[in-house]
Design an enzyme around this catalytic site. Sequence first.
Site, PDB file in Angstrom:
ATOM      1  N   SER A   1       1.995 -15.839  19.506  1.00 24.98           N
ATOM      2  CA  SER A   1       2.177 -16.434  18.184  1.00 24.98           C
ATOM      3  C   SER A   1       2.822 -15.389  17.282  1.00 24.98           C
ATOM      4  O   SER A   1       2.958 -14.225  17.660  1.00 24.98           O
ATOM      5  CB  SER A   1       0.833 -16.875  17.605  1.00 24.98           C
ATOM      6  OG  SER A   1       0.133 -15.734  17.141  1.00 24.98           O
ATOM      7  N   LYS A   2       3.185 -15.832  16.101  1.00 24.04           N
ATOM      8  CA  LYS A   2       3.910 -14.965  15.176  1.00 24.04           C
ATOM      9  C   LYS A   2       3.148 -13.683  14.850  1.00 24.04           C
ATOM     10  O   LYS A   2       3.745 -12.676  14.509  1.00 24.04           O
ATOM     11  CB  LYS A   2       4.194 -15.718  13.874  1.00 24.04           C
ATOM     12  CG  LYS A   2       5.249 -16.782  14.047  1.00 24.04           C
ATOM     13  CD  LYS A   2       6.107 -16.878  12.788  1.00 24.04           C
ATOM     14  CE  LYS A   2       7.087 -18.031  12.872  1.00 24.04           C
ATOM     15  NZ  LYS A   2       8.240 -17.740  13.698  1.00 24.04           N
ATOM     16  N   ARG A   3       1.820 -13.767  14.959  1.00 24.54           N
ATOM     17  CA  ARG A   3       1.074 -12.554  14.601  1.00 24.54           C
ATOM     18  C   ARG A   3       1.307 -11.426  15.608  1.00 24.54           C
ATOM     19  O   ARG A   3       1.056 -10.261  15.321  1.00 24.54           O
ATOM     20  CB  ARG A   3      -0.381 -12.940  14.361  1.00 24.54           C
ATOM     21  CG  ARG A   3      -1.402 -12.578  15.305  1.00 24.54           C
ATOM     22  CD  ARG A   3      -2.672 -13.391  15.067  1.00 24.54           C
ATOM     23  NE  ARG A   3      -2.928 -14.213  16.235  1.00 24.54           N
ATOM     24  CZ  ARG A   3      -3.340 -13.709  17.390  1.00 24.54           C
ATOM     25  NH1 ARG A   3      -3.584 -12.428  17.510  1.00 24.54           N
ATOM     26  NH2 ARG A   3      -3.521 -14.491  18.426  1.00 24.54           N
ATOM     27  N   HIS A   4       1.818 -11.740  16.798  1.00 25.35           N
ATOM     28  CA  HIS A   4       2.147 -10.689  17.772  1.00 25.35           C
ATOM     29  C   HIS A   4       3.498 -10.033  17.473  1.00 25.35           C
ATOM     30  O   HIS A   4       3.814  -8.983  18.003  1.00 25.35           O
ATOM     31  CB  HIS A   4       2.225 -11.276  19.187  1.00 25.35           C
ATOM     32  CG  HIS A   4       0.896 -11.747  19.702  1.00 25.35           C
ATOM     33  ND1 HIS A   4       0.640 -13.065  19.965  1.00 25.35           N
ATOM     34  CD2 HIS A   4      -0.222 -11.066  20.002  1.00 25.35           C
ATOM     35  CE1 HIS A   4      -0.607 -13.180  20.413  1.00 25.35           C
ATOM     36  NE2 HIS A   4      -1.148 -11.984  20.439  1.00 25.35           N
ATOM     37  N   GLY A   5       4.312 -10.700  16.691  1.00 28.52           N
ATOM     38  CA  GLY A   5       5.670 -10.199  16.446  1.00 28.52           C
ATOM     39  C   GLY A   5       6.630 -11.373  16.542  1.00 28.52           C
ATOM     40  O   GLY A   5       6.214 -12.528  16.464  1.00 28.52           O
TER      41      GLY A   5
END
Length: 467
Positions: A243-247
């Site tokens: 998800s976006k929180r990983h990059g």
Amino acid sequence: MSSARPVITRIAPSPTGYMHIGTARTALFNWLFARGRGGKFLLRIEDTDRERSTPEATDAILRGMKWLGLDWDGEAVSQFDQKDRHAEVAHEMLARGAAYKCFATQDEIEAFRQAATEQKTSTLYRSPWRDADPATHPDAPYVIRMKAPQTGETVIEDAVQGTVTFRNDLLDDMIVLRSDGTPTYMLAVVVDDHDMGITHVIRGDDHLQNAARQTMVYTAMGWEIPVWAHIPLIFGPDGKKLSKRHGATGVEEYQVMGYPAAGMRNYLTRLGWSHGDDEFFTTEQAKEWFNLEGIGRAPARLDFKKLENLCGQHIAASDDAALLHELEAYLNAAGLPPLNGTQRDSLSRAMYCLKDRAKKFPDLIEKAEFALNSRPVVPDEAAAKSLDSVSRGILKSLTPRLQNVSWTKETLEPILTEVAAANGIGFGKLAAPLRAALAGRTATPSVYDMMLVLGQDETIARLSDAT
Ligand code: GLU
């Protein structure tokens, strides 16, 4: 299942946002599989959902494919354009007795679900119209439902997942054509894959259950079932769904960050597929080696370090002219100013000494500062520290010695060594002010490389400017 036919694969993205990195990897796998076997690779835009599909999202997919160098055969197919054909097949299923008209209203189905939930019985809807005599059909809107087998099992022979069995009594009679005459996704995919002659469906394992339902449609129509290969999704470094929180999850974000396409291809190919211990390989090798047997069953984890490492190796191995071309495309994608003619010329002369240890284009550009800037060179803060009065004096004594000499590393080396020795300093102490004067930066190629790329006149002029 048969693979005697020439291989035809496809990528079938839904244009509902940006191009996800997982879609790019699926496209890459399909592309490699087809290209390595003299087959065809097709692109189908699954734009049947009119509310969620946008032309901008389609453009993002096309741009992503082009950036990654994933060329497709023929025109991109719009799924929506095939809607009449989908309806035709739904009616053919009716005629074959493989489907039926269902007149149940939304309210009736909703009431059934609610009652089932309250009574804690199965919410699987069983339409009373499945076996109704057509003579009893009302003159009312209807959907077409697949007459799915209710007993036994549907077995998927998957090239990655192995044999996967689905109980038929747990699957309902799915709708294939809605009451407004539009097809459902499940029907459209099968009809298009059949009509496009797709032999291998390589896609994310979130579609594995769909494969069971889709198999029923193939069987009902008497069509050849493609080889299924459901690949595990990409996870973040922590083992959770990406998800976006990983990059970055969008392909274009990687382009804008300055990753080279060849490195990206290499990395994405390795993400969930392996060929022995090979990590770094060319796209040609990947085409030759790629197979379904090498796809792992465990989810692949995104590893940014590994991505950067491979990208660095690809930059170092790239042909200078090709790299310059890609760098210009990067500037454009990142919204940075384009190169002018002088900068392009000097970059093309400098490329040989910029490629080492650059993992992304911004690293390369940082190192290229000496070739991109023009006089007077304004040193940045760190570089300015090396230009104190003592250092400037030393540079001043060096400048006349650079006149009337042949401009080669062999000639320059002893001159610089002598000047350093005469001033009682090591070569490193001389290199720092030289870097500051020539590049205005501390991270640069070697001073010799800079002097050779800049040429004699420009080198002397920059040294004079600084002293
Ligand atoms: N349109 C589907 C998606 O974007 C893919 C369908 C398929 O590959 O069969 O997830």
